[in-house]
Design an enzyme around this catalytic site. Structure first.
Site, PDB file in Angstrom:
ATOM      1  N   ASP A  72      -9.336 -42.090   8.233  1.00  0.00           N
ATOM      2  CA  ASP A  72     -10.693 -41.193   9.163  1.00  0.00           C
ATOM      3  C   ASP A  72      -9.898 -42.042   9.880  1.00  0.00           C
ATOM      4  OD1 ASP A  72     -13.070 -40.958  10.388  1.00  0.00           O
ATOM      5  OD2 ASP A  72     -14.272 -42.250   9.435  1.00  0.00           O
TER       6      ASP A  72
HETATM    7 MG   LIG Z   1     -15.777 -42.829  10.255  1.00  0.00          MG
END
Ligand SMILES: [Mg+2]
Length: 345
Positions: free
Chosen positions: A183
């Site tokens: 991410d």
């Molecule tokens: Mg994040």
């Protein structure tokens, strides 16, 4: 195959630098390569010890130890970090072929506070799967555990760390290419933009990211690990193996390609880093995309993304860093509830 197995007992005062040196001398083991990328993995992340954990929780330590001794020659089933470690070792094999004398390899270290009796079963399991785990370490480029409290401590000390969760279904993963998905915000990057989003909403976030497009984000807890992977990738590129590189990295972010994604890419470029693929999901769920990529591990700071990934068969690791940990205290509590405080590693 290495010989000197050592199981690190957390908080053990014997594990001083001096004791470590003496131990190395006594066992005639070469000191740890300075340039290695150390991945510390806990026994419960590497192996599935659910049954043993149940016995410990329901019947206590004595029954637990008795069970482990009775099953000493029976290898543990693979745990959530197992495919990742196997893929890491496949990369090492390729690196050794290309650079026989180089120390720039992965160094996998088993972290455990388990009793010595269990240690024997761990050694048997490691031998059974022919894993190359041989050294212990005080420094890790990445720490993977099933214990969220220990992971939190490691993050607070500035170590790249994550709690690994088993996928809800079995997915077949590449045995020749290590795939790692990250991410962006609060994982590779700091949570500075996430703070804007949480405080002022999505529109203000887009506005802010557009206005600060050319200002690189600060680094997050996993930046160093992406950097380490990039360094190894360069070694394959240098030998003309770019297309056949056994490491592939992915950015899987909720940012959108059209607007806020630019700052993420420009930040990576400012660090001299890149991922092989950058996927901008514009708020869409990450699970289905990860199901297509089939990474050995996916890192995210938000539990709902971790859950979305595991549901669709991806091994996902929670990075307890940044603003989301404070705001989503309910989620953090849920993590804790799943992970009893008194647990075995
Ligand atoms: Mg994040």
């Amino acid at each position: 195959m290495g010989h000197g197995w050592v199981f690190q007992h957390d908080n053990d005062p014997k594990h001083t630098a001096k004791a470590k040196k003496e131990w190395i001398k006594k066992k005639h083991i070469k000191p740890k390569p300075q340039n290695a990328i150390t991945i510390a993995v806990s026994s419960r992340a590497l192996f599935n010890m659910d049954r043993e954990q149940d016995i410990y929780e329901q019947q206590g330590m004595e029954d637990y130890l008795k069970y482990q001794i009775q099953h000493e020659i029976e290898p543990f089933a693979p745990g959530p970090a197992f495919p990742f470690i196997k893929a890491v070792e496949a990369v090492n094999t390729r690196l050794r072929e290309l650079y026989p004398d180089s120390e720039e390899l992965f160094d996998v270290v088993l972290m455990t506070s388990n009793h010595a009796h269990v240690g024997l079963r761990l050694i048997n399991s490691i031998n059974h799967y022919q894993l190359f785990i041989e050294r212990f370490s005080y420094h890790a480029n990445l720490y993977l555990s099933a214990d969220s409290l220990k992971v939190r401590e490691a993050i607070d000390e500035g170590i790249a760390a994550a709690t690994v969760f088993s996928p809800g279904k079995i997915t077949e993963l590449s045995e020749t290419q290590l795939r790692v998905a990250f991410d962006g915000d609060a994982v590779l990057f700091s949570d500075e933009s996430e703070i804007i989003y949480k405080a002022h909403g999505l529109d203000k976030f887009y506005e802010h990211e557009k206005a600060h497009e050319n200002k690189p984000l600060d680094h997050g807890p996993l930046k160093g690990f992406l950097e380490a992977l990039g360094k190894l990738q360069q070694k394959f590129y240098a030998k003309g193996q770019r297309l056949d590189c056994p490491i592939r990295t992915y950015l899987v972010t909720a940012r959108s390609a059209a607007s806020s994604g630019t700052r993420a890419l420009k930040t990576l470029r400012s660090w001299g880093l890149e991922t092989d693929e950058a996927l901008f999901l514009a708020g869409a769920p990450k699970g289905p995309m990860l199901e297509k990529i089939r990474p050995h591990i996916f890192f995210d700071d938000q539990m709902f993304h971790v859950e979305g990934a595991t549901e669709l068969g991806t091994v996902a690791a929670h990075v307890p860093y940044g603003i989301s940990q404070k705001i989503q205290s309910k989620t953090a509590r849920d993590v804790k509830k799943d992970m009893p405080a008194k647990q075995l590693e």
